[in-house]
Design a protein around this motif. Structure first.
Motif, short mmCIF file in Angstrom:
data_model
loop_
_atom_site.label_atom_id
_atom_site.label_comp_id
_atom_site.label_asym_id
_atom_site.label_seq_id
_atom_site.Cartn_x
_atom_site.Cartn_y
_atom_site.Cartn_z
N MET B 1 0.89 -1.13 0.10
CA MET B 1 -0.08 -0.10 0.24
C MET B 1 0.90 1.24 0.08
SD MET B 1 -3.07 0.64 2.59
CE MET B 1 -3.81 2.48 2.81
N ASN B 2 0.69 2.13 -0.82
CA ASN B 2 1.29 3.29 -1.17
C ASN B 2 0.87 4.63 -0.41
OD1 ASN B 2 0.03 5.01 -2.98
ND2 ASN B 2 0.81 3.10 -4.46
N LEU B 3 1.53 5.54 0.26
CA LEU B 3 0.91 6.62 0.84
C LEU B 3 1.54 7.89 0.31
CD1 LEU B 3 1.13 5.55 4.63
CD2 LEU B 3 -0.54 5.14 3.21
N LEU B 4 1.11 8.92 0.60
CA LEU B 4 1.61 10.34 0.18
C LEU B 4 1.71 11.10 1.59
CD1 LEU B 4 2.97 12.43 -1.55
CD2 LEU B 4 0.78 13.44 -2.01
N PHE B 5 2.91 11.48 2.06
CA PHE B 5 2.65 12.12 3.38
C PHE B 5 3.18 13.50 3.06
CE2 PHE B 5 4.79 12.85 7.59
CZ PHE B 5 3.79 12.47 8.47
N ALA B 6 2.37 14.22 3.32
CA ALA B 6 2.33 16.01 2.88
C ALA B 6 2.68 16.47 4.35
CB ALA B 6 1.12 16.34 2.28
N GLU B 7 3.94 17.07 4.42
CA GLU B 7 4.48 17.69 5.94
C GLU B 7 5.63 18.36 5.54
OE1 GLU B 7 3.51 17.16 9.55
OE2 GLU B 7 4.92 19.03 9.22
N ASP B 8 5.48 19.70 6.04
CA ASP B 8 6.75 20.61 5.85
C ASP B 8 7.95 20.42 6.71
OD1 ASP B 8 4.59 21.65 7.57
OD2 ASP B 8 5.83 23.70 7.45
N ASP B 9 7.26 19.74 7.80
CA ASP B 9 8.41 19.50 8.77
C ASP B 9 9.29 18.25 8.37
OD1 ASP B 9 9.94 18.49 11.07
OD2 ASP B 9 8.60 19.21 12.30
N ALA B 10 10.41 18.40 7.80
CA ALA B 10 11.30 17.40 7.12
C ALA B 10 11.59 16.25 8.06
CB ALA B 10 12.40 17.89 6.71
N LEU B 11 11.77 16.67 9.29
CA LEU B 11 12.26 15.55 10.46
C LEU B 11 11.14 14.55 10.74
CD1 LEU B 11 15.01 15.32 11.86
CD2 LEU B 11 14.07 16.32 13.72
N LEU B 12 9.88 15.35 10.76
CA LEU B 12 8.58 14.44 11.10
C LEU B 12 8.38 13.62 10.03
CD1 LEU B 12 6.57 14.33 13.60
CD2 LEU B 12 5.16 16.13 12.11
N ALA B 13 8.67 14.24 8.76
CA ALA B 13 8.35 13.31 7.56
C ALA B 13 9.44 12.24 7.38
CB ALA B 13 8.22 14.11 6.25
N GLN B 14 10.43 12.16 7.98
CA GLN B 14 11.38 11.01 7.77
C GLN B 14 10.99 10.17 9.06
OE1 GLN B 14 15.32 12.88 8.31
NE2 GLN B 14 16.47 11.32 7.57
N LEU B 15 10.70 10.61 10.13
CA LEU B 15 10.42 9.76 11.15
C LEU B 15 9.14 8.98 10.66
CD1 LEU B 15 10.79 8.80 14.15
CD2 LEU B 15 9.15 10.53 14.78
N PHE B 16 8.10 9.55 10.20
CA PHE B 16 7.03 8.81 9.62
C PHE B 16 7.29 7.67 8.77
CE2 PHE B 16 3.52 7.80 6.91
CZ PHE B 16 2.55 7.51 7.69
N GLN B 17 8.21 8.04 7.75
CA GLN B 17 8.68 7.25 6.53
C GLN B 17 9.23 5.85 7.19
OE1 GLN B 17 10.65 9.06 3.65
NE2 GLN B 17 10.65 7.63 2.15
N LEU B 18 10.15 6.40 8.03
CA LEU B 18 10.74 5.12 8.90
C LEU B 18 9.79 4.06 9.57
CD1 LEU B 18 14.00 6.72 10.44
CD2 LEU B 18 13.98 4.96 8.95
N GLN B 19 9.00 4.67 10.41
CA GLN B 19 8.03 4.02 11.10
C GLN B 19 7.01 3.10 9.97
OE1 GLN B 19 6.67 6.91 13.40
NE2 GLN B 19 7.49 6.12 15.29
N ALA B 20 6.41 3.81 9.05
CA ALA B 20 5.67 3.43 8.18
C ALA B 20 6.13 2.15 7.35
CB ALA B 20 4.95 4.39 7.33
N GLU B 21 7.44 2.55 6.76
CA GLU B 21 8.12 1.48 6.11
C GLU B 21 8.26 0.10 6.86
OE1 GLU B 21 9.84 4.30 2.75
OE2 GLU B 21 11.37 3.70 3.90
N THR B 22 8.56 0.25 8.22
CA THR B 22 8.74 -0.79 9.00
C THR B 22 7.63 -1.63 8.85
OG1 THR B 22 10.04 0.42 10.18
CG2 THR B 22 9.54 -1.70 11.26
N PHE B 23 6.35 -1.24 8.59
CA PHE B 23 5.07 -2.02 8.68
C PHE B 23 4.77 -2.29 7.29
CE2 PHE B 23 5.02 -0.10 12.95
CZ PHE B 23 4.69 -1.38 13.67
N GLY B 24 5.70 -2.04 6.27
CA GLY B 24 5.15 -2.39 4.92
C GLY B 24 4.63 -1.40 4.22
N TYR B 25 4.48 -0.16 4.71
CA TYR B 25 3.87 0.71 3.77
C TYR B 25 4.96 1.47 2.70
CZ TYR B 25 -0.16 0.88 6.69
OH TYR B 25 -1.33 0.46 7.42
N GLN B 26 4.62 1.74 1.54
CA GLN B 26 5.47 2.58 0.75
C GLN B 26 5.31 3.93 0.68
OE1 GLN B 26 5.38 1.56 -3.54
NE2 GLN B 26 7.13 2.33 -3.92
#
Lengths: 152, 204
Positions: B1-26
């Motif tokens: 399942m793929n997600l678009l994460f729209a967020e101007d806080d780059a750090l928050l975006a990076q953190l979300f990406q790491l967590q979500a990818e662990t659970f198989g999200y692209q």
């Protein structure tokens, strides 16, 4: 007794300078119209490869739906959109572009575009537009839809 | 399942990406509402997560534009405040707490892709046309006629992927995004590199 309703052929105008894109769109619209559970299935196609022939064909045919490329060799699809909507305000116009800019998207919305596709075409994008088209015609006032529904 | 994460806080975006990818999200990211709208119109994401306060275009305006254009896929708002905008499918309270986020995301499923019908005859005709375009690009690069060169690159970007040449579209997109920042004396070298890569793509 229930009256059978026959759906008149809807007219679809495809405007793109690249012949391959128009063929691809036509093939996929035909396939999706027949395969998916859509209310409006009957259609006839018209094509234009530039702005001037698009304007002429539009005026002659007054289509229900238009796929309109923004970047045309002799003009902008955004200008055409305004002209089309003046002639037929309830026409469902899908803007098509190789690139979306905020300005283009805003101008399209302000000028009455129903949808916006960024190329390349995919099956998902085309199907989403057709489903939207079905919903759009359901919401139109009855008098606008009646010409499409002819009793046999 | 793929997600678009729209967020101007780059750090928050990076953190979300790491967590979500662990659970198989692209996960794909957009740094403001403008980019999010462009991405949503270009790719069919299964789900969009949209911050409300973003530069250039905020999340409310972005979702309104998408809904006006008939975008019917789910869009989740992310905000510390209450959000009443009807265009959102759900509101996630900020700060995001991962177990809660995961639970909410589980409601949404991947949307099966619809395959584009491409008759062999049409595909072959386009691919022959693409070969001609490569040849024209060779000549234009030699003449350093960059206006016509980039017009053809733009055409390839918009059409090649629909005719089984996704790599060519991607290469053209990459070149377009870099082009303005390439110094004049390096443009020819970059153009030739692009052409070499295009010609190396195996046409079916």
């Amino acid at each position: 007794m229930q009256t059978k309703i026959k759906v008149r052929e809807q007219k679809i105008l495809l405007v793109d300078d690249l012949d391959y894109n128009r063929q691809l769109l036509r093939n996929n619209l035909t396939m999706l119209f027949s395969r998916e559970k859509l209310k409006y299935k009957a259609f006839s196609y018209f094509q234009a490869h530039n702005a001037s022939s698009a304007l002429q064909t539009f005026s002659q045919q007054l289509p229900e739906m238009v796929f309109l490329d923004i970047e045309l060799p002799d003009g902008s699809g955004l200008e055409l959109l305004k002209r089309f909507k003046e002639q037929k305000p309830d026409c469902f116009v899908v803007m098509v572009s190789g690139v979306s800019t905020l300005e283009n998207v805003k101008t399209s919305i302000d000028s009455g575009a129903a949808s916006f596709i960024v190329k390349p075409f995919t099956g998902d994008k085309i199907l989403a537009v057709l489903k939207q088209f079905d919903r759009y015609y359901d919401k139109l006032p009855k008098q606008a839809v009646e010409p499409l529904l002819q009793k046999p | 399942m793929n997600l678009l994460f729209a967020e101007d806080d780059a750090l928050l975006a990076q953190l979300f990406q790491l967590q979500a990818e662990t659970f198989g999200y692209q996960v794909f990211c957009a740094q403001n509402g403008d980019v999010a709208v462009q991405q949503a119109l270009s790719y069919q994401y299964d789900l969009i997560l949209m911050d409300i306060q973003m530069p250039v275009l905020d999340g409310i305006e972005a979702v309104r534009m998408l809904r006006t254009l008939g975008y019917d896929r789910p869009v989740i708002a992310m905000s510390a405040e209450d959000v009443t905008e009807p265009g959102f499918s759900l509101v996630l309270k900020k700060p995001l707490q991962w177990p809660d986020v995961q639970q909410q995301l589980a409601q949404f499923k991947a949307i099966p892709a619809v395959k584009l019908e491409l008759p062999a005859e049409l595909r072959n005709a386009y691919q022959a046309h693409a070969q001609q375009l490569f040849h024209q690009l060779d000549m234009l690069a030699e003449q350093q006629n960059w206006i016509d060169f980039m017009t053809i690159v733009h055409q390839l970007k918009g059409s090649a992927a629909s005719f089984d040449l996704a790599i060519v579209s991607e290469l053209a997109h990459q070149l377009q995004s870099e082009w303005q920042s390439i110094p004049a004396e390096q443009k020819k070298q970059r153009a030739n590199y692009f052409l070499e890569q295009c010609k190396a793509c195996k046409l079916k």
